[in-house]
Design an enzyme around this catalytic site. Structure first.
Site, PDB file in Angstrom:
ATOM      1  N   SER A   1       0.856  -1.184   0.000  1.00 26.50           N
ATOM      2  CA  SER A   1       0.000   0.000   0.000  1.00 26.50           C
ATOM      3  C   SER A   1       0.887   1.228   0.000  1.00 26.50           C
ATOM      4  CB  SER A   1      -0.906   0.012   1.230  1.00 26.50           C
ATOM      5  OG  SER A   1      -1.403   1.318   1.484  1.00 26.50           O
ATOM      6  N   GLY A   2       0.617   2.167  -0.898  1.00 26.47           N
ATOM      7  CA  GLY A   2       1.412   3.387  -0.961  1.00 26.47           C
ATOM      8  C   GLY A   2       1.242   4.271   0.261  1.00 26.47           C
ATOM      9  N   THR A  24      -1.730   2.819  -4.470  1.00 26.83           N
ATOM     10  CA  THR A  24      -1.980   1.760  -5.448  1.00 26.83           C
ATOM     11  C   THR A  24      -3.013   2.191  -6.482  1.00 26.83           C
ATOM     12  OG1 THR A  24      -3.457   0.778  -3.787  1.00 26.83           O
ATOM     13  CG2 THR A  24      -1.272  -0.212  -4.043  1.00 26.83           C
TER      14      THR A  24
END
Length: 345
Positions: free
Chosen positions: A91-92, A260
């Site tokens: 996850s960004g 994402t």
């Protein structure tokens, strides 16, 4: 008296998405990789995720990141991502928050200017570029997972919406990508509830009709996410901007545009030939926060064209706290949690 069981937290947010970083109180997990530790947590100790995302301690809109010792000697720290839908491998926004917490906790000492280090996620090593000014973490740039388009402009019949056109990208999870204007949305905050309802209906319709298989991982489960795309504005040379909104769970639109989701959008723009390596896309959320995705390069993986990318954002520390775990509380289910609390005797 029973020993007091506590979990140490650093609450952060990036783009409005709150990530609760677990910095202490959890015993060492079995597993020779962070991915294996994640699988142990998922299969044998899911109580930690539920404790911190459900009442009375949390809400589903939050995420949780458990700091663990890295299993790769190159990494400064490992982390396991937990969200209301389960355990994403990447996850960004969670990575941006975790990197900030690692700096704020002194696990990686802050250095003025730009500094680099590695974190170990369940998806593998992640390069972090941090910018620190006057002791403040001003920005984090992290690698996005290589992304690709699986399906381009398919259609599905959705109750109450009619025939909906969508594309599907993989960027750490499968995303349905839909044009917000085609569905009558301007991507403003007052539309949040209707966006969540529409996204849920579209995702359910797609799930009922088909499944998607990753080109190397195989079946990774039903399509979970949807990304609403606003019109693209060409701001300057190699720089684009677009309003965006990401759906992750019934009733939940992320407060940020998500890393994402931004990576998935870059994959689609590359597929359509509208960007080139070095170009950047700024995605703007319903709450006017933003992430910047940079299209780094294209690499071929078999017959699939993968888009390498980076995501830049800023995370803020909003709280440092100890949570007291009361296993006698009828709202707390300790059965799949008790054995991993480090204070357990």
């Amino acid at each position: 008296m029973k020993p007091e069981l506590t979990i140490q937290l650093m609450d952060t947010h990036a783009g409005g998405d709150v990530s609760r970083i677990v910095t202490g109180g959890i015993a060492s997990l079995p597993g020779d990789t962070v991915r294996a530790q994640m699988e142990y947590l998922r299969d044998h100790a899911d109580g930690l995720r539920r404790l911190l995302l459900e009442e009375p301690y949390g809400i589903p809109e939050m995420s949780v990141d458990l700091l663990v010792p890295p299993t790769d000697p190159l990494a400064a720290a490992g982390y396991i991502i937990m969200e209301v839908m389960g355990y994403p491998i990447y996850s960004g926004s969670n990575t941006i928050c975790t990197a900030t917490a690692v700096l704020e906790a002194g696990i990686v000492p802050k250095q003025e200017g730009r500094q680099q280090f590695l974190l170990e996620s369940p998806a593998g090593l992640v390069q972090i570029d941090a910018t620190v000014r006057d002791g403040v973490v001003e920005s984090i740039t992290c690698e996005g997972l290589p992304s690709y388009i699986h399906t381009y402009r398919a259609t599905v019949e959705v109750p109450s919406l009619g025939r909906v056109t969508y594309s599907v990208a993989y960027s750490g999870g499968f995303y349905a990508l839909v044009d917000a204007k085609e569905l009558g949305f301007d991507l403003t905050l007052d539309e949040e509830r209707r966006l969540a309802e529409a996204a849920h209906a579209i995702v359910e319709a797609v799930q009922a009709e088909r499944r998607f298989s990753h080109h190397t991982l195989g079946d990774v489960g039903p399509l979970p996410f949807l990304h609403f795309m606003g019109p693209v504005e060409h701001v300057g040379e190699g720089y684009y901007r677009s309003r965006s909104a990401t759906y992750v769970h019934p009733g939940v639109i992320c407060r940020s545009t998500t890393g994402t989701g931004t990576s998935a959008r870059l994959a689609l723009m590359n597929y359509e030939g509208s960007i080139k390596p070095g170009d950047r896309l700024e995605t703007i959320s319903l709450r006017e926060t933003s992430f910047i995705g940079e299209f780094s390069a294209v690499e071929q993986s078999g017959e699939v064209q993968m888009v390498k990318n980076q995501i830049t954002g800023k995370s803020y520390v909003i709280a440092r706290s100890d949570i007291v775990v009361n296993c006698d509380d009828p709202m707390v289910e300790c059965g799949s949690l008790h054995h991993i609390l480090s204070g357990q005797q």
